[in-house]
Scaffold this active site. Structure first.
Site, PDB file in Angstrom:
ATOM      1  CG  ASN A   9       3.872  -9.225  12.220  1.00 44.96           C
ATOM      2  OD1 ASN A   9       4.448  -9.977  11.960  1.00 44.96           O
ATOM      3  ND2 ASN A   9       2.456  -9.259  12.571  1.00 44.96           N
ATOM      4  CE  LYS A  11       0.287  -8.859   9.149  1.00 39.90           C
ATOM      5  NZ  LYS A  11      -1.041  -8.608   9.201  1.00 39.90           N
ATOM      6  CG  HIS A  95      -0.758 -10.547  15.287  1.00 40.20           C
ATOM      7  ND1 HIS A  95      -1.845 -10.819  14.426  1.00 40.20           N
ATOM      8  CD2 HIS A  95      -0.050  -9.428  14.892  1.00 40.20           C
ATOM      9  CE1 HIS A  95      -1.600  -9.913  13.372  1.00 40.20           C
ATOM     10  NE2 HIS A  95      -0.828  -9.142  13.951  1.00 40.20           N
ATOM     11  CD  GLU A  97      -2.459 -11.560  10.670  1.00 34.72           C
ATOM     12  OE1 GLU A  97      -1.023 -12.052  10.860  1.00 34.72           O
ATOM     13  OE2 GLU A  97      -2.635 -10.334  10.307  1.00 34.72           O
ATOM     14  CD  GLU A 167      -1.374  -5.044  15.684  1.00 36.42           C
ATOM     15  OE1 GLU A 167      -0.733  -4.463  14.709  1.00 36.42           O
ATOM     16  OE2 GLU A 167      -1.673  -6.231  15.731  1.00 36.42           O
ATOM     17  N   GLY A 173      -4.136  -4.749   7.873  1.00 36.69           N
ATOM     18  CA  GLY A 173      -3.949  -5.347   6.438  1.00 36.69           C
ATOM     19  C   GLY A 173      -5.057  -4.970   5.542  1.00 36.69           C
ATOM     20  CB  SER A 212      -3.770   0.143   7.475  1.00 35.74           C
ATOM     21  OG  SER A 212      -4.438  -1.025   7.241  1.00 35.74           O
TER      22      SER A 212
HETATM   23  C1  PEP Z   1       0.393  -6.416  12.011  1.00 33.97           C
HETATM   24  O1  PEP Z   1       0.583  -7.243  11.296  1.00 33.97           O
HETATM   25  O2  PEP Z   1       0.287  -6.140  13.116  1.00 33.97           O
HETATM   26  C2  PEP Z   1      -0.293  -5.300  11.313  1.00 33.97           C
HETATM   27  C3  PEP Z   1      -0.567  -4.118  11.620  1.00 33.97           C
HETATM   28  O3  PEP Z   1      -0.567  -5.354   9.917  1.00 33.97           O
HETATM   29  P1  PEP Z   1      -0.679  -3.981   8.690  1.00 33.97           P
HETATM   30  O4  PEP Z   1       0.063  -2.777   9.125  1.00 33.97           O
HETATM   31  O5  PEP Z   1      -0.474  -4.526   7.437  1.00 33.97           O
HETATM   32  O6  PEP Z   1      -2.029  -3.342   8.940  1.00 33.97           O
END
Ligand code: PEP
Length: 251
Positions: A9, A11, A95, A97, A167, A173, A212
């Site tokens: 992803n 982003k 997601h 976000e 997640e 992040g 992460s």
């Molecule tokens: C994500 O964007 O879904 C995500 C898990 O980001 P990161 O791997 O940076 O934590």
């Protein structure tokens, strides 16, 4: 046997030049004998070009979001049919976000899930709890509620052509991943819930972990019985690192 899936992803990162370098680096770094499916989710405006760059490879294309409506006066939105038209096979829905920053409710996420499947896109349904919810012992309640919203509208059969991504919001992040055991606990619960409704779909639905994921922790996470790959944010922006994560998902 579930085929592992590793999704990047991106982003709201990148540019035409950066993306081309990233994809070329990835094509070089990915092992040809890899058993994992690899999916890239660039920003909307780079979908077409990314699709061109990966067209002779096994890498799949997906979007980060989709409009719940089919077409019409929805300025700034992009429909599932448009995503399909530019070569997407997958789309992220729900997601954290989108849920947290843009106020997407379980109901809206369920409508997006339906819109995606109506165009034969595979939705990657993102679920997960915040730190407060985890510390308040509400992880199972939150994840169950997010999945129930989909089941109420689409039924369990719809999960046969969907992917679930667990997640935990506190891990996205932050550099602080869930431990393999913490993640497995939720993945096992999710699979058990689906299996209680349909044993075949429960056994076959792919459940990714996101939050992460890095090359250094991917193998331990992906070795858990109910973790079928990863949804990767930051680390998917580095070709070598992302390729190592994909290799960690190989059986
Ligand atoms: C994500 O964007 O879904 C995500 C898990 O980001 P990161 O791997 O940076 O934590």
């Amino acid at each position: 046997m579930r085929k592992p899936l590793v999704a990047g992803n991106w982003k709201m990162h990148g540019s035409r030049v950066d993306n081309a370098a990233l994809v070329r680096g990835l094509l070089d770094a990915l092992k040809s004998e890899s058993t994992a499916e690899v999916l890239l989710c660039p920003p909307y405006v780079y979908l077409w070009e990314t699709g061109r760059l990966i067209k002779d490879s096994d890498i799949e294309l997906g979007a980060q979001n989709v409009c719940a409506e089919t077409q019409g006066a929805f300025t700034g939105e992009v429909s599932a049919a448009m995503l399909r038209d530019v070569g997407c096979r997958y789309v992220l829905v729900g997601h954290s976000e989108r849920r947290q920053i843009y106020g997407e409710t379980d109901t809206l996420v369920a409508r997006k899930f339906v819109a995606a499947q109506s165009q034969k896109l595979t939705p990657v349904l993102c679920v997960g709890e915040t730190l407060d919810e985890r510390e308040g012992g509400r992880t199972v309640d939150v994840v169950t509620r997010q999945i129930d919203a989909i089941l109420a509208v689409s039924g369990v059969a719809a999960l046969a052509s969907a992917v679930i991504a667990y997640e935990p919001v506190w891990a996205i992040g932050t550099g602080r991943n869930a431990s393999p055991e913490q993640a497995q606990e939720v993945h096992g619960m999710v699979r058990g819930k689906v299996a209680a409704l349909d044993a075949t779909i429960g056994a076959s639905v792919r459940i990714l972990y996101g939050g992460s994921v890095k090359a250094s922790n991917a193998r331990d996470l992906f070795s858990m019985p109910d973790i079928d790959g990863g949804l990767v944010g930051g680390a998917s922006l580095k070709a070598e690192e992302f390729a190592r994560i994909c290799a960690a998902a190989d059986h």
